[in-house]
Design an enzyme around this catalytic site. Structure first.
Site, short mmCIF file in Angstrom:
data_model
loop_
_atom_site.label_atom_id
_atom_site.label_comp_id
_atom_site.label_asym_id
_atom_site.label_seq_id
_atom_site.Cartn_x
_atom_site.Cartn_y
_atom_site.Cartn_z
N HIS A 1 0.39 -1.02 -0.05
CA HIS A 1 0.17 0.08 -0.25
C HIS A 1 0.80 1.26 0.20
CE1 HIS A 1 -0.20 1.37 4.44
NE2 HIS A 1 0.06 0.16 4.68
N ASP B 1 5.54 2.55 6.96
CA ASP B 1 4.22 1.99 7.35
C ASP B 1 3.59 3.25 5.98
OD1 ASP B 1 1.52 0.75 7.30
OD2 ASP B 1 1.15 1.76 9.26
N GLU C 1 -5.76 2.19 1.47
CA GLU C 1 -5.76 0.90 2.88
C GLU C 1 -5.75 0.88 4.05
OE1 GLU C 1 -3.23 -2.15 5.59
OE2 GLU C 1 -3.37 0.40 5.98
N GLU C 2 -5.42 2.19 4.83
CA GLU C 2 -5.35 2.60 6.23
C GLU C 2 -6.81 3.23 6.78
OE1 GLU C 2 -3.03 2.60 8.08
OE2 GLU C 2 -1.27 2.67 6.88
N ASP D 1 3.73 -5.15 3.29
CA ASP D 1 3.67 -3.89 4.08
C ASP D 1 4.35 -3.78 5.46
OD1 ASP D 1 1.71 -1.82 5.68
OD2 ASP D 1 0.38 -2.95 5.26
N HIS E 1 1.72 4.87 12.77
CA HIS E 1 0.65 5.52 12.80
C HIS E 1 0.56 7.18 13.76
CE1 HIS E 1 -2.31 2.68 10.76
NE2 HIS E 1 -1.31 3.09 10.27
#
Length: 525
Positions: free
Chosen positions: A282, A294, A326-327, A358, A461
């Site tokens: 992603h 990420d 994707e998130e 990923d 994140h």
């Protein structure tokens, strides 16, 4: 801070001359629809791994960092930073000789514009901290509300799986304008939200269940922009404190709407179209940061492999994909699979396996391989079943790491990355992961180095997931493993059908690395 180059980039022509000649020999031996074995796949893999360099991968990640720096610190789908990331990948693919396809689709965009307020006004004035004591639900609406909290079908005395808010009848007698307090469990958060809104709630608080592993504050998603009032998730304890006659104050400032985003696909020029080897990563970050680990790491490693394989003649067709959104729920890969299933099902059936990459550069990394045979993580909550052939893919990665004198461990098919839509259709899958919010164990620290008791990626994140948040040793190991797997399957699919005796395990202990989940517990308040 700039990274340190581990090695210089070798001349690509040397690899292409070697591998192309071997692949031509393979192609002349195979019938048009056969899945033939390459004459010397081990040697081919070594040459490709020499051409795929850590320096090359890091160049791409630095480009992603530059893009984020130029676009408000994010590369999230629905933002200019993602569009620029798309253009970068497309440009590199075209320069390498591919004809990339940009696949547009609409998705529900969401971001929180300011720190939220959540406080008990009475009977005991208490201020709760955003990100620690509570979190806004993804797709929460904006609002500024002060109102009585009204409990809705809660299970407080004997915590168990709750149906609170799942039925419209749960809100019989609800006072319009009150804040609805519902409990996590049984149905989706979106269902609870919509039912509360229909009953006239001015805001919605979702408290945790109070069962083992589900007591603390958490962040969830409503799944789509269904909210017309603010919505948040909090702990079982805070819910208990509000359940008997409290008044609360909630302020939320969010952006939630339908926007376009894109997947990027590129196919190899050579290879049997009846046998498709699909590899993906992603491309989007979360809104909160640049997402260089990420998942700039997986995207960059896949791009480097694609560039180095651009002119390689292979037995099977290879498709590389960079997924959008994707998130927010695997939306790009899900759109791709659903679209093929609805409009070109024969093409979906030609996909013989899917490889997912990923987060392959976590700073406190472990070398995790997806547990395709479910030997370390049996099917159940948090672990989906690997379709037939997935155990063989797992074995290929473990065998590769072992051949390089490196340990490896397992991570479950938790359903939280882009392999999900593929395994749902019975397509064998596998891939690599270096850990997210999970905490490294002492035994893993002995195997992989790093620090026990610390998250694999402490910047998961959040805004500090920058170019300084990647481990080049992990990038080096995983980019070579990606190259080995893609080339191996591009040449020969026969290992997918070979029986695997006994459980497939790496040398490491199964730790999982964290669920890489968008419905996770916040730190305890």
């Amino acid at each position: 801070m700039k990274h340190t180059r581990l090695r210089s980039r070798p001349t690509r022509a040397v690899f292409l001359a070697f591998v192309s000649s071997a692949a031509v020999a393979t192609a002349t031996l195979a019938s048009p629809t056969a899945v033939g074995a390459a004459p010397d796949s081990a040697a081919d893999s070594a040459s490709l791994r020499e051409a795929v360099t850590t320096a090359g991968v890091m160049d791409h990640m630095e480009a992603f960092q530059d893009i984020a720096d130029a676009h408000a610190g994010t590369r999230a789908s629905g933002t200019p930073g993602y569009a620029a990331s798309r253009d970068y990948v497309v440009g590199k693919l075209r320069a390498a000789g591919y004809q990339p396809v940009v696949q547009q689709f609409d998705f529900p965009f969401y971001r929180q514009l300011a720190t939220a307020t959540f406080e008990q006004v009475s009977p005991t004035p208490t201020a709760y901290q955003d990100g620690t004591d509570f979190g806004l639900m993804t797709y929460s609406a904006s609002g500024n509300v002060t109102a009585p909290v009204q409990a809705v079908d809660l299970a407080l005395s004997s915590p168990a799986t709750s149906t609170s808010g799942c039925e419209e009848s749960d809100f019989n007698g609800f006072t319009r304008g009150n804040i609805a307090l519902v409990q996590r469990g049984t149905c989706t958060f979106g269902v609870k939200q919509v039912n509360a809104q229909h009953a006239g709630a001015s805001a919605v608080i979702v408290m945790n269940q109070g069962t083992a592993g589900r007591t603390g504050p958490f962040v969830g998603t409503l799944g789509a922009p269904v909210a017309t009032v603010p919505s948040l998730g909090t702990s079982f304890t805070i819910g208990q404190a509000l359940a008997s006659g409290a008044t609360a104050h909630i302020v939320a400032s969010t952006e939630s709407e339908i926007r376009p985003t894109w997947n990027v696909h590129a196919d190899s020029q050579a290879g049997d179209r009846e046998h498709l080897v699909h590899a993906g990563a992603h491309l989007d970050s979360v809104v909160a940061g640049p997402g260089i680990n990420d998942n700039g790491s997986g995207s960059a490693a896949l791009l480097e492999v694609a560039e180095q394989m651009a002119n390689v003649r292979t037995t099977n067709r290879v498709r590389y994909s960079w997924w959008g959104a994707e998130e927010l729920g695997l939306l790009g890969s899900r759109h791709y699979v659903n679209d093929l299933e609805a409009n070109q099902p024969s093409k979906l059936r030609k996909t013989k396996l899917y490889l997912n990459f990923d987060m392959v550069g976590s700073p406190n990394y472990a070398l995790f391989v997806y547990d395709g045979d479910n030997s370390a993580f049996p099917v159940g909550p948090g672990a989906a079943e690997g379709p037939e052939g997935s155990g063989q893919i797992e074995k290929l990665f473990h065998d590769y790491f072992e051949s390089q004198g490196m340990p490896s461990a397992e991570t479950p098919f938790s359903g939280r990355s882009d392999y999900g839509p593929f395994i749902e259709r019975g397509i064998p899958a596998g891939g690599l992961f270096t850990g997210a919010e999970g905490v490294k164990t002492a035994s893993q620290a002995e195997l992989f180095g790093g620090t026990a008791g610390v998250a694999y990626d402490s910047c998961y994140h959040i805004a500090c997931d920058t170019i300084g948040n990647v481990n080049e040793d992990a990038i080096d190991a995983n980019s070579d493993a990606i190259a080995h797997a893609v080339l191996t399957y591009a040449q020969d699919l026969s290992s997918l059908m070979q029986p695997v005796s006994g459980a497939v395990h790496g040398d490491g202990t199964p730790g999982g690395g964290g669920l890489h989940d968008d419905d996770h517990e916040l730190p305890s308040s």
